[in-house]
Design a protein around this motif. Structure first.
Motif, PDB file in Angstrom:
ATOM      1  N   MET A   1       0.855  -1.186   0.221  1.00 55.75           N
ATOM      2  CA  MET A   1       0.092   0.192   0.016  1.00 55.75           C
ATOM      3  C   MET A   1       0.681   1.138   0.043  1.00 55.75           C
ATOM      4  SD  MET A   1      -3.244  -0.823   2.738  1.00 55.75           S
ATOM      5  CE  MET A   1      -4.916  -0.429   2.469  1.00 55.75           C
ATOM      6  N   ASN A   2       0.534   2.640  -0.789  1.00 57.58           N
ATOM      7  CA  ASN A   2       1.425   3.414  -0.685  1.00 57.58           C
ATOM      8  C   ASN A   2       0.622   4.687   0.433  1.00 57.58           C
ATOM      9  OD1 ASN A   2      -0.809   4.700  -1.339  1.00 57.58           O
ATOM     10  ND2 ASN A   2      -0.010   5.040  -3.770  1.00 57.58           N
ATOM     11  N   LEU A   3       1.339   5.577   0.531  1.00 60.91           N
ATOM     12  CA  LEU A   3       1.499   6.351   1.371  1.00 60.91           C
ATOM     13  C   LEU A   3      -0.653   6.796   1.544  1.00 60.91           C
ATOM     14  CD1 LEU A   3       2.180   7.644   4.503  1.00 60.91           C
ATOM     15  CD2 LEU A   3       3.067   9.975   2.255  1.00 60.91           C
ATOM     16  N   ARG A   4      -0.291   7.699   0.358  1.00 60.89           N
ATOM     17  CA  ARG A   4      -2.207   7.875  -0.118  1.00 60.89           C
ATOM     18  C   ARG A   4      -3.559   7.130   0.000  1.00 60.89           C
ATOM     19  NH1 ARG A   4      -0.630  11.354  -5.504  1.00 60.89           N
ATOM     20  NH2 ARG A   4       0.671  13.028  -4.853  1.00 60.89           N
ATOM     21  N   ARG A   5      -2.666   5.860   0.165  1.00 65.85           N
ATOM     22  CA  ARG A   5      -4.321   4.628  -0.135  1.00 65.85           C
ATOM     23  C   ARG A   5      -3.987   4.840   1.470  1.00 65.85           C
ATOM     24  NH1 ARG A   5      -7.517   1.314  -3.058  1.00 65.85           N
ATOM     25  NH2 ARG A   5      -7.800  -0.010  -1.726  1.00 65.85           N
ATOM     26  N   ILE A   6      -3.071   4.429   2.737  1.00 63.73           N
ATOM     27  CA  ILE A   6      -3.157   4.622   4.135  1.00 63.73           C
ATOM     28  C   ILE A   6      -3.122   5.700   4.449  1.00 63.73           C
ATOM     29  CG2 ILE A   6      -1.613   4.395   5.477  1.00 63.73           C
ATOM     30  CD1 ILE A   6      -0.026   2.909   4.173  1.00 63.73           C
ATOM     31  N   ALA A   7      -3.429   6.577   3.808  1.00 66.83           N
ATOM     32  CA  ALA A   7      -3.722   8.174   4.806  1.00 66.83           C
ATOM     33  C   ALA A   7      -5.730   8.318   4.360  1.00 66.83           C
ATOM     34  CB  ALA A   7      -2.634   9.195   3.374  1.00 66.83           C
ATOM     35  N   SER A   8      -5.990   7.680   3.080  1.00 69.49           N
ATOM     36  CA  SER A   8      -7.201   7.929   2.932  1.00 69.49           C
ATOM     37  C   SER A   8      -8.064   7.554   3.894  1.00 69.49           C
ATOM     38  CB  SER A   8      -6.854   7.102   1.263  1.00 69.49           C
ATOM     39  OG  SER A   8      -8.787   6.987   1.044  1.00 69.49           O
ATOM     40  N   LEU A   9      -7.755   5.621   3.887  1.00 67.82           N
ATOM     41  CA  LEU A   9      -8.352   5.018   5.002  1.00 67.82           C
ATOM     42  C   LEU A   9      -8.015   5.694   6.549  1.00 67.82           C
ATOM     43  CD1 LEU A   9      -6.607   1.648   3.531  1.00 67.82           C
ATOM     44  CD2 LEU A   9      -9.109   2.389   3.551  1.00 67.82           C
ATOM     45  N   LEU A  10      -7.012   6.435   6.896  1.00 70.66           N
ATOM     46  CA  LEU A  10      -7.303   6.243   7.953  1.00 70.66           C
ATOM     47  C   LEU A  10      -7.570   8.045   7.870  1.00 70.66           C
ATOM     48  CD1 LEU A  10      -2.748   6.578   8.908  1.00 70.66           C
ATOM     49  CD2 LEU A  10      -5.379   5.551  10.099  1.00 70.66           C
ATOM     50  N   ALA A  11      -7.594   8.498   6.791  1.00 69.52           N
ATOM     51  CA  ALA A  11      -8.996  10.303   7.321  1.00 69.52           C
ATOM     52  C   ALA A  11     -10.805  10.009   7.205  1.00 69.52           C
ATOM     53  CB  ALA A  11      -8.811  10.936   5.545  1.00 69.52           C
ATOM     54  N   TRP A  12     -11.103   8.266   6.217  1.00 68.51           N
ATOM     55  CA  TRP A  12     -12.029   8.336   6.415  1.00 68.51           C
ATOM     56  C   TRP A  12     -12.862   7.415   7.654  1.00 68.51           C
ATOM     57  CZ3 TRP A  12     -15.726   9.885   3.182  1.00 68.51           C
ATOM     58  CH2 TRP A  12     -14.981  10.879   2.480  1.00 68.51           C
ATOM     59  N   SER A  13     -11.437   6.738   8.226  1.00 68.37           N
ATOM     60  CA  SER A  13     -12.047   5.667   9.769  1.00 68.37           C
ATOM     61  C   SER A  13     -11.782   7.263  10.565  1.00 68.37           C
ATOM     62  CB  SER A  13     -10.592   4.964   9.969  1.00 68.37           C
ATOM     63  OG  SER A  13     -10.762   4.317   8.695  1.00 68.37           O
ATOM     64  N   LEU A  14     -10.839   8.191  10.788  1.00 71.37           N
ATOM     65  CA  LEU A  14     -11.534   9.207  11.434  1.00 71.37           C
ATOM     66  C   LEU A  14     -12.116   9.908  11.289  1.00 71.37           C
ATOM     67  CD1 LEU A  14      -7.613  10.747  11.244  1.00 71.37           C
ATOM     68  CD2 LEU A  14      -8.816   9.330  13.337  1.00 71.37           C
ATOM     69  N   LEU A  15     -12.676  10.488  10.365  1.00 70.21           N
ATOM     70  CA  LEU A  15     -14.071  10.839   9.723  1.00 70.21           C
ATOM     71  C   LEU A  15     -15.255   9.946  10.688  1.00 70.21           C
ATOM     72  CD1 LEU A  15     -15.373  13.642   8.955  1.00 70.21           C
ATOM     73  CD2 LEU A  15     -16.504  12.228   6.582  1.00 70.21           C
ATOM     74  N   CYS A  16     -15.231   8.087  10.374  1.00 66.51           N
ATOM     75  CA  CYS A  16     -16.898   8.202  10.941  1.00 66.51           C
ATOM     76  C   CYS A  16     -16.536   7.401  12.823  1.00 66.51           C
ATOM     77  CB  CYS A  16     -15.995   6.562  10.933  1.00 66.51           C
ATOM     78  SG  CYS A  16     -16.784   6.065   8.655  1.00 66.51           S
ATOM     79  N   VAL A  17     -15.249   7.733  12.874  1.00 65.72           N
ATOM     80  CA  VAL A  17     -15.068   7.572  14.618  1.00 65.72           C
ATOM     81  C   VAL A  17     -15.628   9.181  15.443  1.00 65.72           C
ATOM     82  CG1 VAL A  17     -13.259   8.159  16.249  1.00 65.72           C
ATOM     83  CG2 VAL A  17     -12.817   6.093  15.056  1.00 65.72           C
ATOM     84  N   ILE A  18     -15.033  10.182  14.598  1.00 73.87           N
ATOM     85  CA  ILE A  18     -15.615  11.747  15.068  1.00 73.87           C
ATOM     86  C   ILE A  18     -17.446  11.699  15.272  1.00 73.87           C
ATOM     87  CG2 ILE A  18     -15.907  14.088  14.158  1.00 73.87           C
ATOM     88  CD1 ILE A  18     -12.958  13.832  13.432  1.00 73.87           C
ATOM     89  N   ALA A  19     -17.359  11.426  13.653  1.00 71.71           N
ATOM     90  CA  ALA A  19     -19.262  11.221  13.489  1.00 71.71           C
ATOM     91  C   ALA A  19     -20.013   9.960  14.641  1.00 71.71           C
ATOM     92  CB  ALA A  19     -19.417  10.695  12.383  1.00 71.71           C
ATOM     93  N   TYR A  20     -18.849   9.051  14.928  1.00 76.10           N
ATOM     94  CA  TYR A  20     -19.464   8.414  16.673  1.00 76.10           C
ATOM     95  C   TYR A  20     -19.613   9.228  17.334  1.00 76.10           C
ATOM     96  CZ  TYR A  20     -19.788   4.672  19.909  1.00 76.10           C
ATOM     97  OH  TYR A  20     -19.855   4.269  21.358  1.00 76.10           O
TER      98      TYR A  20
END
Length: 129
Positions: A1-20
């Motif tokens: 996995m490249n850096l952008r893909r990892i950052a994308s997964l983390l970004a969307w995951s963080l947004l879900c955690v924030i929403a929760y």
């Protein structure tokens, strides 16, 4: 996995955690032990940073997503019986998200500036040996 893909997964995951965290009852909300305002700023700052690293060519859209998430989630708190929307909370979230996107932009810009030097060194090394 490249850096952008990892950052994308983390970004969307963080947004879900924030929403929760934003919409769940107060007793289910995760606590880090520091000031709630620092937690809000840090959460949106890190999310903005990850989105900016994940999508560096779409920074206006990234900024819009992060700020719209802050505004939308804050207003959605009005629907919850035990939560409340406050302007100061929104201001902290927007400031954190904006700072995170700006930091991500600077990080990507610095990375792109240093990368040609590294690839140039590698290219010359291959020519020599």
């Amino acid at each position: 996995m490249n850096l952008r893909r990892i950052a994308s997964l983390l970004a969307w995951s963080l947004l879900c955690v924030i929403a929760y965290s934003t919409l769940s009852p107060l007793d289910l909300r995760p606590h880090m032990g520091s000031s709630v305002q620092i937690e809000r700023f840090g959460a949106f700052g890190l999310t903005g940073l990850m989105f900016a690293v994940a999508y560096p060519r779409r920074l206006p859209s990234v900024l819009a997503i992060v700020l719209a998430a802050a505004v939308g989630l804050e207003f959605m708190q009005m629907l919850a019986a035990d939560r409340h929307a406050r302007l100061i909370d929104l201001a902290v979230k927007v400031a954190g998200g904006g700072c995170g996107v700006a930091a991500g932009w600077l990080l990507v810009r610095q990375w792109q500036r240093s990368r040609p030097e590294i690839t140039g060194i590698n290219r010359h090394a291959k020519l020599r040996g």
